[in-house]
Design a protein around this motif. Structure first.
Motif, mmCIF file in Angstrom:
data_model
loop_
_atom_site.group_PDB
_atom_site.id
_atom_site.type_symbol
_atom_site.label_atom_id
_atom_site.label_comp_id
_atom_site.label_asym_id
_atom_site.label_seq_id
_atom_site.Cartn_x
_atom_site.Cartn_y
_atom_site.Cartn_z
ATOM 1 N N THR A 84 21.559 -114.601 13.390
ATOM 2 C CA THR A 84 20.185 -114.139 13.573
ATOM 3 C C THR A 84 20.152 -113.210 14.778
ATOM 4 O O THR A 84 21.000 -113.282 15.664
ATOM 5 C CB THR A 84 19.205 -115.305 13.806
ATOM 6 O OG1 THR A 84 19.579 -116.006 15.007
ATOM 7 C CG2 THR A 84 19.213 -116.260 12.636
ATOM 8 N N ILE A 116 20.678 -112.917 8.703
ATOM 9 C CA ILE A 116 19.745 -113.626 7.811
ATOM 10 C C ILE A 116 18.350 -113.796 8.388
ATOM 11 O O ILE A 116 17.458 -114.284 7.702
ATOM 12 C CB ILE A 116 20.289 -115.029 7.444
ATOM 13 C CG1 ILE A 116 20.564 -115.845 8.713
ATOM 14 C CG2 ILE A 116 21.530 -114.910 6.572
ATOM 15 C CD1 ILE A 116 20.817 -117.316 8.442
ATOM 16 N N GLY A 117 18.131 -113.395 9.632
ATOM 17 C CA GLY A 117 16.786 -113.555 10.188
ATOM 18 C C GLY A 117 16.738 -113.156 11.635
ATOM 19 O O GLY A 117 17.719 -112.653 12.191
ATOM 20 N N GLY A 118 15.590 -113.363 12.233
ATOM 21 C CA GLY A 118 15.427 -113.029 13.631
ATOM 22 C C GLY A 118 13.988 -112.722 13.944
ATOM 23 O O GLY A 118 13.083 -113.031 13.171
ATOM 24 N N ILE B 41 17.117 -122.045 9.227
ATOM 25 C CA ILE B 41 17.364 -121.453 10.542
ATOM 26 C C ILE B 41 16.237 -120.482 10.885
ATOM 27 O O ILE B 41 15.921 -119.594 10.095
ATOM 28 C CB ILE B 41 18.703 -120.682 10.559
ATOM 29 C CG1 ILE B 41 19.861 -121.574 10.099
ATOM 30 C CG2 ILE B 41 18.986 -120.116 11.954
ATOM 31 C CD1 ILE B 41 21.173 -120.809 9.878
ATOM 32 N N CYS B 42 15.647 -120.652 12.062
ATOM 33 C CA CYS B 42 14.633 -119.693 12.506
ATOM 34 C C CYS B 42 14.851 -119.383 13.975
ATOM 35 O O CYS B 42 15.480 -120.151 14.698
ATOM 36 C CB CYS B 42 13.229 -120.239 12.288
ATOM 37 S SG CYS B 42 12.877 -121.714 13.245
ATOM 38 N N THR B 43 14.345 -118.255 14.413
ATOM 39 C CA THR B 43 14.472 -117.886 15.819
ATOM 40 C C THR B 43 13.216 -117.156 16.260
ATOM 41 O O THR B 43 12.657 -116.352 15.515
ATOM 42 C CB THR B 43 15.739 -117.029 16.038
ATOM 43 O OG1 THR B 43 15.983 -116.884 17.430
ATOM 44 C CG2 THR B 43 15.618 -115.666 15.421
ATOM 45 N N ASP B 44 12.744 -117.493 17.451
ATOM 46 C CA ASP B 44 11.559 -116.850 18.021
ATOM 47 C C ASP B 44 11.739 -116.766 19.522
ATOM 48 O O ASP B 44 12.159 -117.727 20.159
ATOM 49 C CB ASP B 44 10.292 -117.654 17.708
ATOM 50 C CG ASP B 44 9.412 -116.952 16.689
ATOM 51 O OD1 ASP B 44 9.396 -115.711 16.671
ATOM 52 O OD2 ASP B 44 8.742 -117.648 15.919
ATOM 53 N N THR B 130 16.617 -120.734 18.945
ATOM 54 C CA THR B 130 16.977 -120.774 17.530
ATOM 55 C C THR B 130 16.953 -122.239 17.116
ATOM 56 O O THR B 130 17.588 -123.075 17.757
ATOM 57 C CB THR B 130 18.355 -120.159 17.271
ATOM 58 O OG1 THR B 130 18.347 -118.790 17.707
ATOM 59 C CG2 THR B 130 18.698 -120.192 15.788
#
Lengths: 327, 327
Positions: A84, A116-118, B41-44, B130
């Motif tokens: 990410t 795959i994301g971010g 999976i995520c990210t901020d 993440t």
């Protein structure tokens, strides 16, 4: 450029993998982890002016942001899988973003890792990457596995990136003099600073060979010191055995060169330990991977890193870790 | 305080989980993903002065940095498992770091998510997280699953965080007047801004009920718009049904309140769609979770979000998404 346009611009360019159930564009990504693998997770952030000079080309910033994370996966012996990207940019600059993605995705493609994301935010230029890799259960290389009598090896050459910073006047170089910048091989050294080559294939092969591994980001003395403290051992390094590039040897006197090799950061080479009985395997890996692998010392009793020169006289670098430069 | 002291300070405080093979302190973390789960999976990233006011308490910054990521996992219906933290700080401030960790780890403990790695860098205050969660294969909630005729629901109340920013003079509030700050319930609204409650339990239960879900970070009109475009449908919202807190109703006239509810950001509530046949299940979930769940409209033909008031007259907010404030 609103966040959604930015994300669309990124999404339109990324590749995928069969194990990606859901990629960029939802609240999160979804992936499948094989039942016979453990998941390896690392994260590293690069801030402009701290981790790369402000004049770094956007292609190289993208490359390096992923490379430093792939280097961590390599040090674990992990196969890269997904990543990410958290991108903070001060303003709208589609041309900058495209070049940044050129670099990021070129390296991603070489190693089969899918973005795959971010998220994207407004702020000072900063690039955070979280990378995911896969290892066979229980096989991840760790810092704490070194054993008494192990050989210590490093990949590639050491000190080039720090030498580039010295020549650019960006590092607090102390007594190190780089000579005439125009005459010195800055371009080759700068390439090492800007486009480190993560040693992924070497790391994968080391799972069957090495007792311990770490990637060299802060400098050999500092990073090998982590192997020592985690393993409860000391390290004796033959400083004249440290591998040097032709550019480094050409640009610096022997004393300065050794200090750069021993303590310069940003090499992103692997340092690993393996039993002497594995020397033939390491030599075979050198041929097979096309990557220089050099034996630089051995694990001994003690708690820290010590150096000896070719006459077995004690040698220490003037510093043991390179503090990141600032512009 | 060098990076290693910072990391040690963090490592000494984090909890673990049985599925963490290797936590903070190596080149990467290693975890075990159950064979019968997919990985979410995520990210901020939160930047100071962009995603939270500069005067935000460090406890609340730590809380919110994790909360916004748990909110993304909740919107996928995922069970939180592990997270990494990328912390950029301008200088050494152990007291700030301890308070930050108090907030981060308090929320982590509530949701059983383990902090397994990360990095620390010198730079403007910025916090990247993440988060990793687990779902049964194929069951992750997505934005694109809404069906014609679905009810649209939201959790909690809407507009409180944006109302706090208006009262603090931090938001470009346009025509919205917040009245006398001293007389208004700013403390309660500010709590909603600073300590959002990620709706993890609701999200987990929604896997068996909802067709689509998203978390509300940019504002209902904007985020529900993503559900519309991903699902190829429109949304008809009954604006007088939008849930309001007592603090919001007390502090704002009806027109301003509706605009805040429809377009204010930072709510971190869930918006989801479910078939009318599932109303009894949603009502049961409301009782079971102790979280307000309010039916606010339905999915219709079209491509975007439209509003109607209690008299079925068309209603639109003055804006469709809240641009993040700046200090």
């Amino acid at each position: 450029m609103a966040e959604f346009d930015l994300i669309e611009r990124i999404r339109s360019r990324v590749g995928s993998r069969a194990d990606v159930v859901l990629g960029i564009g939802d609240d999160a990504a979804v992936v499948r982890v094989p039942a016979d693998r453990e998941l390896v997770i690392c994260t590293d952030t690069l801030n402009a002016g701290v981790h790369f000079p402000l004049d770094t080309a956007p292609f190289d910033i993208g490359w390096k942001a992923l490379a430093v994370n792939l280097s961590d996966l390599a040090a674990m012996g992990a196969q890269p899988a997904w990543c990410t990207l958290s991108l903070s940019m001060p303003g709208d600059d589609p041309a900058w973003l495209d070049s940044f993605l050129d670099g990021f995705l070129a390296l991603a493609g070489q190693h089969g890792i899918a973005l795959i994301g971010g998220d994207t935010t407004r702020g000072p230029l900063s690039i955070g990457v979280t990378a995911h890799g896969l290892v066979e259960p229980g096989r991840a290389l760790q810092r704490g596995g070194a054993q008494m009598g192990d050989d210590i090896w490093v990949s590639g050459t050491l000190g080039d990136a720090a030498a580039a910073l010295v020549l650019m006047g960006k590092a607090d170089a102390g007594a190190i003099a780089g000579g005439d910048t125009n005459a010195s091989p800055l371009a080759e050294l700068r390439e090492r600073l800007d486009r480190p080559q993560p040693r992924v294939a070497v790391g994968l092969a080391l799972v069957a060979v090495a007792h311990a591994a770490i990637d060299l980001s802060d400098g050999l003395w500092s990073d090998l010191g982590h192997v020592c403290s985690a393993s409860g051992l000391g390290a004796l390094v033959e400083v004249d055995a440290l591998p040097a590039s032709a550019s480094l040897s050409q640009g610096f006197a022997a004393d300065d060169r050794r200090t750069l090799q021993a303590s310069g950061g940003d090499d992103y080479e692997l340092c690993f330990t393996a039993p002497p009985s594995a020397r033939a395997q390491v030599e075979a890996l050198k041929l097979q991977s096309g990557t220089a692998l050099t034996r630089i010392g051995r694990m001994v009793a003690g708690t820290q890193v010590a150096g000896v020169d070719a006459d077995d006289a004690p040698w220490e670098p003037e510093r043991t870790g390179w503090v990141h430069f600032s512009d």
